[in-house]
Design a protein around this motif. Structure first.
Motif, PDB file in Angstrom:
ATOM      1  N   ALA A 151       0.825  -1.206   0.000  1.00 30.91           N
ATOM      2  CA  ALA A 151       0.000   0.000   0.000  1.00 30.91           C
ATOM      3  C   ALA A 151       0.863   1.261   0.000  1.00 30.91           C
ATOM      4  O   ALA A 151       0.513   2.266  -0.629  1.00 30.91           O
ATOM      5  N   SER A 152       2.019   1.211   0.680  1.00 29.06           N
ATOM      6  CA  SER A 152       2.929   2.366   0.708  1.00 29.06           C
ATOM      7  C   SER A 152       3.464   2.686  -0.679  1.00 29.06           C
ATOM      8  O   SER A 152       3.528   3.845  -1.089  1.00 29.06           O
ATOM      9  N   VAL A 153       3.856   1.639  -1.397  1.00 29.46           N
ATOM     10  CA  VAL A 153       4.359   1.845  -2.766  1.00 29.46           C
ATOM     11  C   VAL A 153       3.272   2.446  -3.644  1.00 29.46           C
ATOM     12  O   VAL A 153       3.519   3.367  -4.439  1.00 29.46           O
ATOM     13  N   LEU A 154       2.049   1.942  -3.511  1.00 27.25           N
ATOM     14  CA  LEU A 154       0.946   2.476  -4.306  1.00 27.25           C
ATOM     15  C   LEU A 154       0.663   3.936  -3.955  1.00 27.25           C
ATOM     16  O   LEU A 154       0.286   4.725  -4.828  1.00 27.25           O
ATOM     17  N   LYS A 155       0.846   4.304  -2.678  1.00 27.65           N
ATOM     18  CA  LYS A 155       0.607   5.691  -2.280  1.00 27.65           C
ATOM     19  C   LYS A 155       1.566   6.653  -2.977  1.00 27.65           C
ATOM     20  O   LYS A 155       1.231   7.817  -3.197  1.00 27.65           O
ATOM     21  N   LEU A 156       2.749   6.170  -3.313  1.00 26.22           N
ATOM     22  CA  LEU A 156       3.721   7.033  -3.985  1.00 26.22           C
ATOM     23  C   LEU A 156       3.285   7.409  -5.396  1.00 26.22           C
ATOM     24  O   LEU A 156       3.852   8.320  -5.995  1.00 26.22           O
ATOM     25  N   THR A 157       2.307   6.701  -5.936  1.00 29.83           N
ATOM     26  CA  THR A 157       1.827   7.010  -7.284  1.00 29.83           C
ATOM     27  C   THR A 157       0.880   8.202  -7.306  1.00 29.83           C
ATOM     28  O   THR A 157       0.412   8.597  -8.368  1.00 29.83           O
ATOM     29  N   GLY A 158       0.577   8.774  -6.134  1.00 28.22           N
ATOM     30  CA  GLY A 158      -0.361   9.892  -6.070  1.00 28.22           C
ATOM     31  C   GLY A 158       0.038  11.067  -6.948  1.00 28.22           C
ATOM     32  O   GLY A 158      -0.812  11.750  -7.527  1.00 28.22           O
ATOM     33  N   LEU A 159       1.355  11.313  -7.061  1.00 24.70           N
ATOM     34  CA  LEU A 159       1.812  12.422  -7.905  1.00 24.70           C
ATOM     35  C   LEU A 159       1.356  12.227  -9.341  1.00 24.70           C
ATOM     36  O   LEU A 159       0.909  13.176 -10.006  1.00 24.70           O
ATOM     37  N   LEU A 160       1.456  10.990  -9.850  1.00 22.34           N
ATOM     38  CA  LEU A 160       1.056  10.702 -11.225  1.00 22.34           C
ATOM     39  C   LEU A 160      -0.457  10.653 -11.380  1.00 22.34           C
ATOM     40  O   LEU A 160      -1.008  11.178 -12.343  1.00 22.34           O
ATOM     41  N   LEU A 161      -1.134  10.021 -10.420  1.00 22.25           N
ATOM     42  CA  LEU A 161      -2.562   9.752 -10.580  1.00 22.25           C
ATOM     43  C   LEU A 161      -3.449  10.965 -10.302  1.00 22.25           C
ATOM     44  O   LEU A 161      -4.509  11.098 -10.908  1.00 22.25           O
ATOM     45  N   PHE A 162      -3.048  11.836  -9.378  1.00 19.30           N
ATOM     46  CA  PHE A 162      -3.926  12.917  -8.968  1.00 19.30           C
ATOM     47  C   PHE A 162      -3.341  14.312  -9.210  1.00 19.30           C
ATOM     48  O   PHE A 162      -4.000  15.184  -9.767  1.00 19.30           O
ATOM     49  N   ILE A 163      -2.090  14.513  -8.777  1.00 14.29           N
ATOM     50  CA  ILE A 163      -1.522  15.864  -8.754  1.00 14.29           C
ATOM     51  C   ILE A 163      -1.262  16.387 -10.162  1.00 14.29           C
ATOM     52  O   ILE A 163      -1.734  17.466 -10.544  1.00 14.29           O
ATOM     53  N   ILE A 164      -0.518  15.614 -10.939  1.00 13.72           N
ATOM     54  CA  ILE A 164      -0.185  16.063 -12.287  1.00 13.72           C
ATOM     55  C   ILE A 164      -1.431  16.225 -13.162  1.00 13.72           C
ATOM     56  O   ILE A 164      -1.566  17.241 -13.871  1.00 13.72           O
ATOM     57  N   PRO A 165      -2.386  15.282 -13.172  1.00 10.92           N
ATOM     58  CA  PRO A 165      -3.608  15.522 -13.951  1.00 10.92           C
ATOM     59  C   PRO A 165      -4.352  16.788 -13.536  1.00 10.92           C
ATOM     60  O   PRO A 165      -4.890  17.497 -14.390  1.00 10.92           O
ATOM     61  N   GLY A 166      -4.386  17.084 -12.236  1.00 12.32           N
ATOM     62  CA  GLY A 166      -5.037  18.311 -11.796  1.00 12.32           C
ATOM     63  C   GLY A 166      -4.362  19.548 -12.349  1.00 12.32           C
ATOM     64  O   GLY A 166      -5.021  20.501 -12.796  1.00 12.32           O
ATOM     65  N   MET A 167      -3.035  19.563 -12.341  1.00  9.08           N
ATOM     66  CA  MET A 167      -2.285  20.703 -12.888  1.00  9.08           C
ATOM     67  C   MET A 167      -2.453  20.790 -14.403  1.00  9.08           C
ATOM     68  O   MET A 167      -2.550  21.887 -14.968  1.00  9.08           O
ATOM     69  N   ILE A 168      -2.472  19.633 -15.081  1.00  9.22           N
ATOM     70  CA  ILE A 168      -2.667  19.619 -16.526  1.00  9.22           C
ATOM     71  C   ILE A 168      -4.024  20.198 -16.886  1.00  9.22           C
ATOM     72  O   ILE A 168      -4.165  20.965 -17.852  1.00  9.22           O
ATOM     73  N   SER A 169      -5.037  19.853 -16.121  1.00  9.76           N
ATOM     74  CA  SER A 169      -6.382  20.347 -16.396  1.00  9.76           C
ATOM     75  C   SER A 169      -6.436  21.865 -16.312  1.00  9.76           C
ATOM     76  O   SER A 169      -7.091  22.529 -17.116  1.00  9.76           O
ATOM     77  N   ARG A 170      -5.733  22.425 -15.350  1.00 10.07           N
ATOM     78  CA  ARG A 170      -5.692  23.888 -15.226  1.00 10.07           C
ATOM     79  C   ARG A 170      -5.017  24.521 -16.438  1.00 10.07           C
ATOM     80  O   ARG A 170      -5.444  25.580 -16.930  1.00 10.07           O
ATOM     81  N   ILE A 171      -3.968  23.851 -16.956  1.00 10.13           N
ATOM     82  CA  ILE A 171      -3.261  24.389 -18.123  1.00 10.13           C
ATOM     83  C   ILE A 171      -4.114  24.293 -19.388  1.00 10.13           C
ATOM     84  O   ILE A 171      -4.198  25.235 -20.181  1.00 10.13           O
ATOM     85  N   LEU A 172      -4.758  23.151 -19.568  1.00 11.03           N
ATOM     86  CA  LEU A 172      -5.534  22.931 -20.787  1.00 11.03           C
ATOM     87  C   LEU A 172      -6.830  23.737 -20.808  1.00 11.03           C
ATOM     88  O   LEU A 172      -7.255  24.206 -21.858  1.00 11.03           O
ATOM     89  N   TYR A 173      -7.468  23.876 -19.665  1.00 10.94           N
ATOM     90  CA  TYR A 173      -8.791  24.516 -19.602  1.00 10.94           C
ATOM     91  C   TYR A 173      -8.775  25.649 -18.579  1.00 10.94           C
ATOM     92  O   TYR A 173      -9.547  25.682 -17.618  1.00 10.94           O
ATOM     93  N   THR A 174      -7.854  26.572 -18.808  1.00 10.05           N
ATOM     94  CA  THR A 174      -7.615  27.656 -17.854  1.00 10.05           C
ATOM     95  C   THR A 174      -8.862  28.491 -17.597  1.00 10.05           C
ATOM     96  O   THR A 174      -9.168  28.834 -16.452  1.00 10.05           O
TER      97      THR A 174
END
Length: 580
Positions: free
Chosen positions: A230-253
C-alpha cells in the motif's frame, strides 16, 4: 471536444459493474461467512496483495480524485506531501501498531481500548465517535465527491446518482462482509491504476503540445507486506492525482482557473472557484470513447472501495463494541442482523447530511475533509500512541483528556464554519477571529495534540495506573507475553470466536416449498444460515486463538521485509526532499 459519454462508454461501465458484482457474489460463497470472524475479519485468510490493494483503494476514494486533483489545480505540487507522508504512517502501522493489535486478538480499535484501559467509558466514547465521524467526514464526503463527478460527466440528478451508488455499495457490504470488500477492492484497484495511468500519460502528451513539459491478513508477514504494498501504491499519487489536476488547469484555464466569482459561478455554480472540477473536466474532454467509460468506472470503483470499507467498519463497531455491551449473550444470527441494519442506518443519515455539507462548504472538499479531521482526530491519535507506549496512562487520564480535546476541537470547528474567509479577489476584509484567521487547521491540529497529551499525562500522574497483570499483550512492551491479560468479570467477553452459549432456536417446520424458499433467502441475506459444527474443546479453542494472535515470522521473511521498509522510507524521504 466531447461533452458527454458515448454508447460504448456506457457499455464499458455496465461490463465493469457486472464483473464487480460477480466478484462480490463469489466472495459470499467462501467459508466462515456465517460467523463474526468470517464476516468481519474475512476468516483471517487474506493474502498480502489483496489486503494491500484494499488498504490503498479504501484510502483513495472520490475525494482524492476530486479534492486532491482540484487542490493541485489551484496551488500546484505542494499537496503531494499529504500522500507521501502517509507512507511513514503505513510502515508504522505494519511494524508498530499491528503487532500489538494482532497479539491482543481484537476485532476493532474500541475493543482494543477496552482491553488496554478497562471499563466501558472510553470504548463507548470511541465507538460512538467513530460512527459519527463516518457520517460527518467519511461517507458524506465520499457521496458528495462522487456526486460532483457524476453531475459533470453524466448530467444526472445528484440524488439519483447517490441512491444508485449507495444501493450497490451497501449490497456488497451487507451481503459479503469484509471478504467481499477486499476482493472487490482488488479488482477496483487494478481498474483504477490502469485507467488513471492512461489518463496521466495522455494528459502529459497534451501538455507537451502547449508548454513543452508531466485492512485480515494470514499472518504477521502478510500484514507487513500488505502495508508496504500500500505504501508503494501511495507514492503514485503524484502521477494519478496531482499532475492531472495541474494539466487540467493548463488545458482549460478559463474554466478551471476562472478569474472572478461571476465566471466561476457560470461554469460550476460555485463563486469560490471551480478547481474541484479539474479531474472530471479532464476526463470528459480529453479521453476518447471507451476510455471515458473506463475512467468513470475507476472513479466509481474508488468511491465504492472507500464506502464498502467504511460501512464494514461501522457495522463491526456497532455489533462488537456497542450492541454486545447490552446483549452479551447475543447469538451470532442476531449480531449479523444488527451489523446489516447498521449499514442501512449509516447510509440514510449520510444522505440526510449531504445538503448541509453542500451548502456549508460550497464544494471545497479537500479543505473541509482535512480541517474537520484536524479538529476532531488528534485526541484519538494521542490516546492510541500513549496507550501503546506508556503503561502508566490511566483510564481516567485517557477519558478526560479525550473530553477536553473534543471540547476544544468542537469550539474551533464551530468558529471556522461560522466565520467564512472572504472570497479570493473580492477585496473584502478578513474579520474572522485570530484563532481562525492566524492559525490554520494543520497548526491547530498540532496545538490540540499537545493540549491533549498534557491533559492525559497530568491526570494519569494523580490516578492509579492499570496493574501489569492486566496489560499483557496490549502494549508495545508486553506484546510478546505468553499469558492473556487478566480481566475482571465485567470485562470478560467472547473475542469473536463462535460462542458456546449461542442461543439455538428451534427450527420451525415449513409446510410448503414457497415458505422454505423464502426462509432460505432470508437466512442468506441476514447471515443466519445454520451450519453444522462441532463443539470445540478448550484445547482446540486455545490453539485457534494462538494461531490468530501469533506474531511469529521466519527470520528470512523478517529480514526481507525490514530491508524493504527501510528502502521505501529512504525513497519517500528523497522524494519529499526533491519536491519540497
Amino acid at each position: 471536444m466531447a461533452d458527454s459519454l458515448d454508447t460504448i462508454d456506457y457499455v464499458v461501465i455496465g461490463i465493469y459493474f457486472i464483473a464487480v458484482l460477480c466478484v462480490g457474489i463469489w466472495s459470499t460463497c467462501r467459508p466462515n461467512r456465517g460467523n463474526t470472524t468470517g464476516y468481519f475479519l474475512a476468516g483471517k485468510s487474506m493474502h498480502w496483495i489483496p489486503v494491500g490493494a484494499s488498504i490503498y483503494a479504501s484510502n483513495i476514494g472520490a475525494p482524492m480524485f476530486i479534492g486532491l486533483a482540484g487542490t493541485a489545480a489551484a496551488s500546484g505540487l505542494a499537496v503531494t506531501i499529504y500522500e507521501w507522508i502517509a507512507v511513514y504512517f503505513l510502515v508504522a502501522l505494519g511494524w508498530v501498531f499491528l503487532p500489538v493489535y494482532i497479539s491482543s486478538g481484537v476485532f476493532t480499535m474500541p475493543e482494543y481500548l477496552r482491553k488496554r484501559f478497562g471499563g466501558k467509558r472510553i470504548r463507548m466514547f470511541s465507538s460512538f465517535f467513530a460512527l459519527i465521524g463516518f457520517i460527518l467526514f467519511n461517507i458524506s464526503i465520499e457521496i458528495y465527491s462522487g456526486a460532483i463527478f457524476l453531475q459533470q460527466i453524466l448530467k444526472w440528478n445528484m440524488y439519483l446518482c447517490v441512491v444508485l451508488i449507495l444501493i450497490v455499495t451497501a449490497l456488497f457490504t451487507v451481503i459479503g462482509g469484509l471478504a467481499s470488500v477486499i476482493y472487490t477492492d482488488t479488482l477496483q484497484s487494478a481498474v483504477l491504476l490502469i485507467s488513471a495511468t492512461i489518463l496521466a500519460v495522455m494528459g502529459l502528451n497534451e501538455d507537451q503540445l502547449i508548454v513543452q513539459r508531466t485492512l485480515s491478513a494470514k499472518n504477521m508477514v502478510h500484514a507487513k507486506a500488505a502495508t508496504l504494498f500500500a505504501s508503494v501504491l501511495k507514492l503514485t499519487g503524484l502521477l494519478l492525482f496531482i499532475i492531472p489536476g495541474m494539466i487540467s488547469r493548463i488545458l482549460y484555464t478559463d474554466d478551471i482557473a476562472c478569474a472572478d466569482p461571476k465566471s466561476c459561478e457560470e461554469f460550476c455554480n460555485n463563486k469560490a472557484g471551480c478547481s474541484n472540477f479539474a479531474y472530471p473536466v479532464l476526463v470528459i474532454r480529453l479521453l476518447p470513447k471507451g476510455l471515458r467509460g473506463l475512467m468513470l468506472a475507476a472513479l466509481l470503483a474508488a468511491l465504492m472501495s472507500s464506502m464498502t470499507s467504511i460501512l464494514n467498519s461501522g457495522s463491526s463497531i456497532m455489533t462488537m463494541d456497542i450492541w454486545r455491551q447490552f446483549r452479551k449473550q447475543a447469538p451470532q444470527s442476531e449480531l449479523m442482523i444488527v451489523g446489516r441494519l447498521t449499514v442501512l442506518v449509516l447510509v440514510v443519515l449520510s444522505v440526510l447530511w449531504l445538503p448541509i455539507l453542500k451548502s456549508a462548504e460550497a464544494g471545497i472538499i479537500w479543505f473541509y475533509m482535512q480541517a474537520i479531521r484536524s479538529y476532531l482526530i488528534p485526541p484519538m491519535c494521542v490516546l492510541f500512541v500513549l496507550g501503546l507506549f506508556w503503561k502508566k496512562l490511566t483510564e481516567q487520564g485517557a477519558f478526560w483528556g479525550l473530553i477536553l480535546g473534543l471540547i476544544v476541537g468542537i469550539i474551533r470547528m464551530v468558529l471556522d464554519f461560522s466565520f467564512r474567509a472572504p472570497l479570493c479577489g473580492s477585496g473584502d476584509p478578513d474579520n474572522r477571529p485570530a484563532i481562525v484567521s492566524k492559525v490554520d487547521f494543520l497548526h491547530f491540529a498540532a496545538i490540540l495534540g499537545l493540549v491533549t497529551t498534557g491533559a492525559m499525562i497530568l491526570i494519569s500522574m494523580f490516578t492509579e495506573p492499570r496493574p501489569d497483570r492486566k496489560l499483557k499483550r496490549v502494549t508495545w512492551w508486553t506484546r510478546n507475553d505468553e499469558d492473556e491479560p487478566e480481566l475482571s468479570s465485567d470485562e470478560e467477553e467472547d473475542f469473536g470466536f463462535d460462542s458456546e452459549n449461542e442461543q439455538r432456536q428451534p427450527v420451525e417446520t415449513l409446510d410448503n416449498e414457497k415458505c422454505q424458499m423464502l426462509q432460505k433467502c432470508k437466512d442468506w441475506i441476514c447471515g443466519t444460515i445454520k451450519e453444522p459444527k462441532s463443539k470445540l474443546s478448550p484445547e482446540e479453542k486455545g490453539l485457534l486463538r494462538k494461531k490468530m494472535t501469533s506474531l511469529s515470522e521466519k527470520t528470512r521473511n523478517r529480514r526481507i521485509l525490514n530491508c524493504a521498509a527501510v528502502l521505501i522510507i529512504i525513497g519517500t524521504t528523497v522524494l519529499i526532499a526533491v519536491f519540497h
